[in-house]
Design a protein around this motif. Structure first.
Motif, PDB file in Angstrom:
ATOM      1  N   THR A 264       0.833  -1.205   0.000  1.00 13.06           N
ATOM      2  CA  THR A 264       0.000   0.000   0.000  1.00 13.06           C
ATOM      3  C   THR A 264       0.865   1.252   0.000  1.00 13.06           C
ATOM      4  O   THR A 264       0.585   2.217  -0.720  1.00 13.06           O
ATOM      5  CB  THR A 264      -0.942  -0.007   1.219  1.00 13.06           C
ATOM      6  OG1 THR A 264      -1.782  -1.167   1.164  1.00 13.06           O
ATOM      7  CG2 THR A 264      -1.815   1.237   1.257  1.00 13.06           C
ATOM      8  N   SER A 265       1.936   1.253   0.799  1.00 13.83           N
ATOM      9  CA  SER A 265       2.847   2.396   0.831  1.00 13.83           C
ATOM     10  C   SER A 265       3.473   2.648  -0.531  1.00 13.83           C
ATOM     11  O   SER A 265       3.766   3.796  -0.883  1.00 13.83           O
ATOM     12  CB  SER A 265       3.944   2.168   1.871  1.00 13.83           C
ATOM     13  OG  SER A 265       3.403   2.133   3.182  1.00 13.83           O
ATOM     14  N   ALA A 266       3.683   1.565  -1.310  1.00 12.01           N
ATOM     15  CA  ALA A 266       4.268   1.696  -2.646  1.00 12.01           C
ATOM     16  C   ALA A 266       3.234   2.046  -3.706  1.00 12.01           C
ATOM     17  O   ALA A 266       3.573   2.157  -4.886  1.00 12.01           O
ATOM     18  CB  ALA A 266       4.982   0.394  -3.023  1.00 12.01           C
ATOM     19  N   GLY A 267       1.968   2.201  -3.315  1.00 10.68           N
ATOM     20  CA  GLY A 267       0.919   2.575  -4.251  1.00 10.68           C
ATOM     21  C   GLY A 267       0.265   1.413  -4.968  1.00 10.68           C
ATOM     22  O   GLY A 267      -0.518   1.618  -5.904  1.00 10.68           O
ATOM     23  N   LEU A 268       0.564   0.169  -4.547  1.00 12.02           N
ATOM     24  CA  LEU A 268       0.017  -1.011  -5.203  1.00 12.02           C
ATOM     25  C   LEU A 268      -1.304  -1.443  -4.580  1.00 12.02           C
ATOM     26  O   LEU A 268      -1.582  -1.169  -3.409  1.00 12.02           O
ATOM     27  CB  LEU A 268       1.022  -2.166  -5.126  1.00 12.02           C
ATOM     28  CG  LEU A 268       2.290  -1.998  -5.958  1.00 12.02           C
ATOM     29  CD1 LEU A 268       3.336  -3.013  -5.534  1.00 12.02           C
ATOM     30  CD2 LEU A 268       1.980  -2.134  -7.444  1.00 12.02           C
ATOM     31  N   ALA A 269      -2.095  -2.129  -5.373  1.00 19.95           N
ATOM     32  CA  ALA A 269      -3.338  -2.733  -4.901  1.00 19.95           C
ATOM     33  C   ALA A 269      -3.055  -4.166  -4.469  1.00 19.95           C
ATOM     34  O   ALA A 269      -2.148  -4.824  -5.007  1.00 19.95           O
ATOM     35  CB  ALA A 269      -4.386  -2.718  -6.009  1.00 19.95           C
ATOM     36  N   THR A 270      -3.821  -4.659  -3.503  1.00 21.01           N
ATOM     37  CA  THR A 270      -3.591  -6.009  -2.974  1.00 21.01           C
ATOM     38  C   THR A 270      -4.915  -6.712  -2.710  1.00 21.01           C
ATOM     39  O   THR A 270      -5.950  -6.075  -2.493  1.00 21.01           O
ATOM     40  CB  THR A 270      -2.801  -5.958  -1.651  1.00 21.01           C
ATOM     41  OG1 THR A 270      -3.517  -5.153  -0.701  1.00 21.01           O
ATOM     42  CG2 THR A 270      -1.409  -5.391  -1.855  1.00 21.01           C
ATOM     43  N   CYS A 271      -4.830  -8.041  -2.689  1.00 16.44           N
ATOM     44  CA  CYS A 271      -6.001  -8.853  -2.367  1.00 16.44           C
ATOM     45  C   CYS A 271      -5.529 -10.206  -1.831  1.00 16.44           C
ATOM     46  O   CYS A 271      -4.953 -11.001  -2.577  1.00 16.44           O
ATOM     47  CB  CYS A 271      -6.872  -9.057  -3.602  1.00 16.44           C
ATOM     48  SG  CYS A 271      -8.379 -10.011  -3.282  1.00 16.44           S
TER      49      CYS A 271
END
Length: 331
Positions: A264-271
């Motif tokens: 999240t800090s790197a701007g990525l989406a996760t699931c």
């Protein structure tokens, strides 16, 4: 403030951050107690999902994510958490006892703490741009710092993982008990304090290339035109441990939190994807064909860039603090 002990407002703030942790179907299966000089995390088995999570593995992993969140929150507030995991053999649901040491917050931990309220579980298709290798490498490091093995699954191993996901989905969807739990815990009405709201579930197909996502209740989240997104280039990160007991699952949950907050800090989406590990046969398939029998799989995390111009996701609901936090009875 007594520099040997956080005050109650600090502890309440840290627990509020901890309760933003992801959990299986947003069930939030944890309970916190404030002691005289400590904070305690307990599993709340009344929130078990017996069809989805018959072994309770997802529940403990969820609690582990909350444990890491509270560690990060305390660190940002000026306290180091000294964690004693599974401190009471006679009370297996007592997952952690936390003591405190005063410390100055470091920039890295403050950055992770600011990611907590921004993190979302993004079930939409990801962009055709792959996540940077250097960021994926950092996610692996974050997991290993929590005592958990992590690897980006590629090539033939990824094909085997996708087969396991397909088989687990088919097995679960044939089970009436599973279908009932999905109806109970997804597509929840506005104002609910738990479960996955329809606003966080994509409408339409949940098949992204050869990746089959879990089918929830009908969703309201509109996705970008898939033709504009191109082929989903999300990476699959697999967390595993040397054994498959509650301590390993707790650690895996802490590693999950570390990975999600770093991404999240790197701007990525996760699931997070737990489905292939909720069915005994497919969990064994992942262990043997993806990990070569070397370690025990605990969780898959999908990581990628959100689609171009993707709308921000709404926050999922959380139980009121009064429902999950209490004071320990003193002798």
């Amino acid at each position: 403030m007594d520099r040997g002990q956080p005050d109650e407002n600090t502890l309440r703030a840290a627990v509020a951050l901890a309760c933003r942790a992801p959990s299986v179907h947003n069930s939030q299966p944890w309970r916190w107690e404030i002691g005289a000089h400590s904070l305690h995390l307990h599993a709340d088995r009344t929130r078990t999902l017996p069809a989805v999570d018959p072994t309770g593995a997802d529940l403990v992993i969820s609690c582990g994510a909350a444990l890491h969140h509270v560690r990060v929150g305390l660190a940002a507030l000026g306290w180091r958490a000294v964690v004693h995991r599974l401190p009471n053999p006679g009370r297996p649901d007592h997952l952690a006892a936390i003591e405190f040491q005063a410390r100055e917050p470091g920039e890295a931990l403050v950055a992770l703490s600011t990611a907590i309220p921004r993190r979302r579980t993004d079930r939409r298709a990801f962009s055709s741009w792959p996540p940077p290798d250097e960021v994926l490498e950092q996610l692996v490091v974050r997991a290993r710092n929590e005592g958990v093995e992590a690897q980006v699954v590629t090539g033939r191993a990824r094909d085997e993982l996708l087969i396991a996901i397909d088989r687990a989905a088919a097995t679960q969807e044939a089970d009436p008990g599973y279908r009932n739990e999905i109806r109970q815990w997804s597509g929840v009405y506005p104002g609910a304090s738990a479960g996955v709201p329809a606003a966080n579930i994509p409408a339409g197909s949940h098949q992204y290339g050869n990746l089959r996502m879990r089918e929830f209740a009908p969703g309201e989240l509109i996705q970008a035109d898939r033709r504009l997104l191109g082929e989903d280039a999300g990476a699959l990160l697999l967390l595993s441990t040397s054994s498959d007991d509650d301590l390993s699952r707790l650690r895996a949950g802490e590693a999950t939190s570390a990975v999600l907050l770093e991404a999240t800090s790197a701007g990525l989406a996760t699931c997070p994807l737990s489905q292939p590990l909720e069915v005994v046969e497919t969990k064994e398939l992942v262990r043997d064909r993806v990990l070569g029998g070397a370690t025990c799989p605990q969780l898959v995390i999908r990581v990628g860039w959100a689609g171009f111009n993707a709308d921000p996701l709404p926050a999922t609901p959380r139980r009121p603090l009064i429902d999950v936090l209490s004071h320990q009875e003193q002798p």
